[in-house]
Scaffold this active site. Sequence first.
Site, PDB file in Angstrom:
ATOM      1  N   ARG A  56      26.307 -41.981 -36.159  1.00 20.63           N
ATOM      2  CA  ARG A  56      26.373 -40.612 -36.665  1.00 20.63           C
ATOM      3  C   ARG A  56      25.341 -39.725 -35.980  1.00 20.63           C
ATOM      4  O   ARG A  56      24.322 -40.180 -35.486  1.00 20.63           O
ATOM      5  CB  ARG A  56      26.131 -40.591 -38.175  1.00 20.63           C
ATOM      6  CG  ARG A  56      27.231 -41.228 -39.003  1.00 20.63           C
ATOM      7  CD  ARG A  56      26.964 -41.082 -40.505  1.00 20.63           C
ATOM      8  NE  ARG A  56      25.683 -41.648 -40.905  1.00 20.63           N
ATOM      9  CZ  ARG A  56      24.582 -40.942 -41.147  1.00 20.63           C
ATOM     10  NH1 ARG A  56      24.594 -39.625 -41.065  1.00 20.63           N
ATOM     11  NH2 ARG A  56      23.470 -41.546 -41.504  1.00 20.63           N
ATOM     12  N   LYS A 198      32.585 -40.465 -43.172  1.00 22.08           N
ATOM     13  CA  LYS A 198      31.423 -39.995 -43.926  1.00 22.08           C
ATOM     14  C   LYS A 198      31.523 -38.511 -44.276  1.00 22.08           C
ATOM     15  O   LYS A 198      30.956 -38.073 -45.281  1.00 22.08           O
ATOM     16  CB  LYS A 198      30.139 -40.275 -43.147  1.00 22.08           C
ATOM     17  CG  LYS A 198      29.784 -41.758 -43.085  1.00 22.08           C
ATOM     18  CD  LYS A 198      29.686 -42.389 -44.475  1.00 22.08           C
ATOM     19  CE  LYS A 198      29.225 -43.840 -44.417  1.00 22.08           C
ATOM     20  NZ  LYS A 198      29.242 -44.497 -45.761  1.00 22.08           N
ATOM     21  N   HIS A 217      27.484 -44.382 -53.497  1.00 21.76           N
ATOM     22  CA  HIS A 217      27.509 -45.144 -52.254  1.00 21.76           C
ATOM     23  C   HIS A 217      27.183 -46.593 -52.613  1.00 21.76           C
ATOM     24  O   HIS A 217      26.023 -47.009 -52.611  1.00 21.76           O
ATOM     25  CB  HIS A 217      26.474 -44.577 -51.282  1.00 21.76           C
ATOM     26  CG  HIS A 217      26.592 -45.116 -49.894  1.00 21.76           C
ATOM     27  ND1 HIS A 217      25.558 -45.096 -48.994  1.00 21.76           N
ATOM     28  CD2 HIS A 217      27.631 -45.691 -49.240  1.00 21.76           C
ATOM     29  CE1 HIS A 217      25.949 -45.628 -47.854  1.00 21.76           C
ATOM     30  NE2 HIS A 217      27.197 -45.998 -47.976  1.00 21.76           N
ATOM     31  N   SER A 235      21.226 -50.765 -45.634  1.00 24.44           N
ATOM     32  CA  SER A 235      21.564 -51.761 -44.617  1.00 24.44           C
ATOM     33  C   SER A 235      20.555 -52.906 -44.608  1.00 24.44           C
ATOM     34  O   SER A 235      19.340 -52.682 -44.663  1.00 24.44           O
ATOM     35  CB  SER A 235      21.589 -51.086 -43.240  1.00 24.44           C
ATOM     36  OG  SER A 235      21.902 -52.010 -42.235  1.00 24.44           O
ATOM     37  N   LYS A 239      24.248 -56.274 -49.458  1.00 24.62           N
ATOM     38  CA  LYS A 239      25.277 -55.678 -50.318  1.00 24.62           C
ATOM     39  C   LYS A 239      26.651 -56.290 -50.073  1.00 24.62           C
ATOM     40  O   LYS A 239      27.349 -56.688 -51.010  1.00 24.62           O
ATOM     41  CB  LYS A 239      25.313 -54.159 -50.090  1.00 24.62           C
ATOM     42  CG  LYS A 239      26.288 -53.409 -50.979  1.00 24.62           C
ATOM     43  CD  LYS A 239      26.205 -51.919 -50.764  1.00 24.62           C
ATOM     44  CE  LYS A 239      26.622 -51.519 -49.362  1.00 24.62           C
ATOM     45  NZ  LYS A 239      26.776 -50.059 -49.196  1.00 24.62           N
ATOM     46  N   THR A 240      27.039 -56.384 -48.804  1.00 25.44           N
ATOM     47  CA  THR A 240      28.348 -56.951 -48.469  1.00 25.44           C
ATOM     48  C   THR A 240      28.414 -58.428 -48.821  1.00 25.44           C
ATOM     49  O   THR A 240      29.383 -58.903 -49.420  1.00 25.44           O
ATOM     50  CB  THR A 240      28.649 -56.755 -46.967  1.00 25.44           C
ATOM     51  OG1 THR A 240      28.632 -55.356 -46.672  1.00 25.44           O
ATOM     52  CG2 THR A 240      30.007 -57.327 -46.599  1.00 25.44           C
ATOM     53  N   ASP A 254      32.249 -49.693 -50.247  1.00 27.40           N
ATOM     54  CA  ASP A 254      31.306 -48.682 -49.776  1.00 27.40           C
ATOM     55  C   ASP A 254      31.216 -47.397 -50.606  1.00 27.40           C
ATOM     56  O   ASP A 254      30.123 -46.877 -50.789  1.00 27.40           O
ATOM     57  CB  ASP A 254      31.661 -48.306 -48.337  1.00 27.40           C
ATOM     58  CG  ASP A 254      30.531 -47.621 -47.604  1.00 27.40           C
ATOM     59  OD1 ASP A 254      29.384 -48.097 -47.715  1.00 27.40           O
ATOM     60  OD2 ASP A 254      30.786 -46.620 -46.909  1.00 27.40           O
ATOM     61  N   ARG A 319      31.468 -52.104 -35.057  1.00 27.06           N
ATOM     62  CA  ARG A 319      32.152 -52.068 -36.356  1.00 27.06           C
ATOM     63  C   ARG A 319      33.638 -52.374 -36.233  1.00 27.06           C
ATOM     64  O   ARG A 319      34.233 -52.274 -35.162  1.00 27.06           O
ATOM     65  CB  ARG A 319      31.975 -50.695 -37.017  1.00 27.06           C
ATOM     66  CG  ARG A 319      30.552 -50.434 -37.483  1.00 27.06           C
ATOM     67  CD  ARG A 319      30.441 -49.131 -38.230  1.00 27.06           C
ATOM     68  NE  ARG A 319      29.103 -48.885 -38.703  1.00 27.06           N
ATOM     69  CZ  ARG A 319      28.673 -49.169 -39.936  1.00 27.06           C
ATOM     70  NH1 ARG A 319      29.501 -49.725 -40.807  1.00 27.06           N
ATOM     71  NH2 ARG A 319      27.439 -48.897 -40.304  1.00 27.06           N
TER      72      ARG A 319
END
Length: 529
Positions: A56, A198, A217, A235, A239-240, A254, A319
């Site tokens: 980004r 996003k 989020h 990150s 979490k994943t 997400d 990704r």
Amino acid sequence: MSSVGIKSELAQLLNGQNVHTQLSVPQLVEKVLSRKEGVLTTSGAVRAETGKYTGRSPEDKFIVDEPSVTDKIDWGSVNQPISSEVFEKLYSKVVSYLQEREEIFVFKGFAGADEKYRLPIQVINEYAWHNLFAHQLFIRPTGEELTDHESKFTVISAPGFKADPAVDGTKSETFIIVSFERRIVLIGGTEYAGEMKKSIFSVMNYELPEADILSMHCSANVGAEGDVALFFGLSGTGKTTLSADPNRRLIGDDEHGWSPNGVFNVEGGCYAKTAGLSYEKEPQIYNAITFGSVLENVIVDPESRAPLYDDTSLTENTRAAYPIQAIDNIVEPSIAGHPSVIVFLTADAFGVLPPISKLTKEQAMYHFLSGFTSKLAGTERGVTSPEATFSTCFGAPFLPLPAARYAEMLGKKIDEHGVQVFLVNTGWTGGSYGVGKRMNLAYTRAMVQAALNGELDNVETTKDEVFGLSIPLHVPGVPDEVLQPIKTWDDEDAYRAKAKELAGKFKDNFKKFDHVDKSIAELGGPAVK
């Protein structure tokens, strides 16, 4: 330019002879390959590269300062204002640019799985692979829904159009501009597909709270008894890994909304990091990358076309984009009831936060606003020791409204639904990074499992002397001595000094929230003065 003028230009663009609307996945893959935008890999996914922008561009993101939003937006370095005049001139230039392309691609779909609160959107792309990305990441309409589809927000992405800052009023050749009154996201000068995802999330973070829905989020899953859990974390916090539970079904990975009816996924797909991806470590993600998926900046073997996930020579930010239906164990549609458990994940490289602690409502609001984790030595140039990193509400770059708005909504929902909230440290124990060791994943899984099963709701706890957190004295499957950080350090004085150092960083960061209720800092923050 009036709204009528904006709509007229948009209608002319969409009615052009060069427009392909709602192409199927195979059709889009064919276009990607015939236009040489990407290559086909052994997994069936197409791989595309994004050029010099592999992530980004936050400094190039703007919100149009319009009468209906000017008093609502939390203006600053994240939400930078730009004038209507600048937007309108750029908009006309981008539309003219796209009209001159040989082909452009349009996807119509939704953001928000709950039909009552979803946002009908359309995405207009210069590139076929970007349109394939949009097809996989947003919610795809049925034939009947497509017949009645009326877009309420439009994303226009023209990577090949480069702005001239001296003429166009931007900071660089790249721009991501949201106009809430004109209902348009205008993107140019960057090929990074994540800007589209996003941008719509940022739009939903404005739209949903206005409808009294908390936008979040986070990832979410649901157990066999219908019990819903939310996982917040930046990150590297797990979490994943921790939300991908074979005994629980995935709602989304997400972005979510929390309405009066419960939780719903904002998206229709997943945008997973692939650096170091393997079947052994993350089988769900690995198996999901099949025909129609998009691999972004992943190196592929030039002969076999096999993805080389361990090769991050192009960028660490590799990704994969794929539809959520590519995951076996999901809720469909992506809707469930009210959460019973919320887990805040942090990777504390200072080694002083408890591996699990129970939070009061005020502590939950405090840690939600703080959004803490650690940046590790070696991960960025100039970082020689662990650094505290704070991202408001675990999603600072995507929040148009003041942070207090989201935190107050969270506190209200915790009260309304009797939610148990836990802070889980997946970072270091027995000392700071370089001295201690990373928290045992099996222990973390056991702690999270106990929290989800309600086994920690009424357990005996002890109060952490620095942070004021309630630490369970016993957790099934976890040695008692692991639970209290001070007992894992060889030197208790060294622990206290490091803990007070981190507590000071929390307090310094929280000073920017002078607009929130003072009780949150007083009752929710570190206990030491």
